[in-house]
Design a protein around this motif. Sequence first.
Motif, PDB file in Angstrom:
ATOM      1  N   SER A  12       0.876  -1.206   0.039  1.00  0.00           N
ATOM      2  CA  SER A  12       0.033   0.054   0.004  1.00  0.00           C
ATOM      3  C   SER A  12       0.716   1.091  -0.019  1.00  0.00           C
ATOM      4  O   SER A  12       1.965   1.251   0.605  1.00  0.00           O
ATOM      5  N   LEU A  13       0.386   2.302  -0.738  1.00  0.00           N
ATOM      6  CA  LEU A  13       1.093   3.502  -0.947  1.00  0.00           C
ATOM      7  C   LEU A  13      -0.038   4.600  -0.608  1.00  0.00           C
ATOM      8  O   LEU A  13      -1.053   4.569  -1.292  1.00  0.00           O
ATOM      9  N   ILE A  14       0.512   5.516   0.319  1.00  0.00           N
ATOM     10  CA  ILE A  14      -0.234   6.633   0.598  1.00  0.00           C
ATOM     11  C   ILE A  14       0.005   7.796  -0.725  1.00  0.00           C
ATOM     12  O   ILE A  14       1.132   7.922  -0.868  1.00  0.00           O
ATOM     13  N   VAL A  15      -1.249   8.348  -1.144  1.00  0.00           N
ATOM     14  CA  VAL A  15      -1.048   9.187  -2.236  1.00  0.00           C
ATOM     15  C   VAL A  15      -2.153  10.173  -2.085  1.00  0.00           C
ATOM     16  O   VAL A  15      -3.175  10.354  -1.331  1.00  0.00           O
ATOM     17  N   THR A  64       7.345  14.336   2.238  1.00  0.00           N
ATOM     18  CA  THR A  64       7.515  14.136   1.009  1.00  0.00           C
ATOM     19  C   THR A  64       8.421  14.627   0.337  1.00  0.00           C
ATOM     20  O   THR A  64       8.761  14.286  -0.866  1.00  0.00           O
ATOM     21  N   THR A  65       8.963  15.704   1.067  1.00  0.00           N
ATOM     22  CA  THR A  65      10.271  16.278   0.554  1.00  0.00           C
ATOM     23  C   THR A  65      11.669  15.906   1.293  1.00  0.00           C
ATOM     24  O   THR A  65      11.348  15.470   2.624  1.00  0.00           O
ATOM     25  N   GLY A  66      12.644  16.100   1.013  1.00  0.00           N
ATOM     26  CA  GLY A  66      13.965  15.782   1.814  1.00  0.00           C
ATOM     27  C   GLY A  66      14.092  14.551   1.968  1.00  0.00           C
ATOM     28  O   GLY A  66      15.033  14.049   2.599  1.00  0.00           O
ATOM     29  N   ARG A  67      13.465  13.767   0.982  1.00  0.00           N
ATOM     30  CA  ARG A  67      13.721  12.098   0.786  1.00  0.00           C
ATOM     31  C   ARG A  67      15.222  11.752   0.232  1.00  0.00           C
ATOM     32  O   ARG A  67      15.789  12.862  -0.583  1.00  0.00           O
ATOM     33  N   ARG A  75      12.448   3.660   2.057  1.00  0.00           N
ATOM     34  CA  ARG A  75      11.887   2.909   1.910  1.00  0.00           C
ATOM     35  C   ARG A  75      11.243   2.504   0.496  1.00  0.00           C
ATOM     36  O   ARG A  75      11.184   3.691  -0.265  1.00  0.00           O
ATOM     37  N   HIS A  76      11.025   1.395  -0.228  1.00  0.00           N
ATOM     38  CA  HIS A  76      10.791   1.380  -1.484  1.00  0.00           C
ATOM     39  C   HIS A  76      10.122  -0.254  -1.554  1.00  0.00           C
ATOM     40  O   HIS A  76      10.235  -0.943  -0.724  1.00  0.00           O
ATOM     41  N   ILE A  77       9.398  -0.024  -2.786  1.00  0.00           N
ATOM     42  CA  ILE A  77       8.940  -1.513  -3.342  1.00  0.00           C
ATOM     43  C   ILE A  77       9.533  -1.753  -4.677  1.00  0.00           C
ATOM     44  O   ILE A  77      10.012  -0.864  -5.107  1.00  0.00           O
ATOM     45  N   ALA A  78       9.804  -2.914  -4.856  1.00  0.00           N
ATOM     46  CA  ALA A  78      10.692  -3.523  -6.073  1.00  0.00           C
ATOM     47  C   ALA A  78       9.632  -4.289  -6.891  1.00  0.00           C
ATOM     48  O   ALA A  78       8.934  -5.310  -6.355  1.00  0.00           O
ATOM     49  N   LEU A  79       9.892  -3.930  -8.032  1.00  0.00           N
ATOM     50  CA  LEU A  79       9.022  -4.742  -9.213  1.00  0.00           C
ATOM     51  C   LEU A  79      10.101  -5.278  -9.993  1.00  0.00           C
ATOM     52  O   LEU A  79      10.997  -4.526 -10.511  1.00  0.00           O
ATOM     53  N   GLY A 115       6.410  10.969  -3.893  1.00  0.00           N
ATOM     54  CA  GLY A 115       7.622  10.547  -3.382  1.00  0.00           C
ATOM     55  C   GLY A 115       7.880   9.197  -3.095  1.00  0.00           C
ATOM     56  O   GLY A 115       8.879   8.937  -2.391  1.00  0.00           O
ATOM     57  N   ASN A 116       6.975   8.037  -3.232  1.00  0.00           N
ATOM     58  CA  ASN A 116       7.149   6.920  -3.034  1.00  0.00           C
ATOM     59  C   ASN A 116       8.181   6.107  -4.000  1.00  0.00           C
ATOM     60  O   ASN A 116       8.030   6.440  -5.087  1.00  0.00           O
TER      61      ASN A 116
END
Length: 124
Positions: A12-15, A64-67, A75-79, A115-116
Amino acid sequence: MTNFNFTIHHASLIVADTAESLKFYCDVFGMQQVDRPDLGFPGAWLQLGAQQIHLLELKNFDPTTGRPEHGGRDRHIALSVQELAPVKAVLDKNGIAYTLSKSGRKALFCRDPDGNALEILQQL
């Protein structure tokens, strides 16, 4: 020790804006939106083989900034994909920034409009 044979069903990703996120995930990457029950807040479900990505239009408590510039250090998801070159081409065509894997693997990292971080790696 018990072995449950876990598999990942969804991430799940927050948008901030479901429609804007769908442009990124469906129009750029060609992901398929599937039916989603009424959960009392906006969002969308995307099917990726046997797995899904759930987009949740909710208040985001994470910055959402400064990442980190390189999504591999966040944090990330891999595809996974068969070939990485077509992904690079579509990202370039759409002006979406990405960084290549720092390990030398055939992989790249990009960010969605919120920024996800996404890792996209070529299957071995």
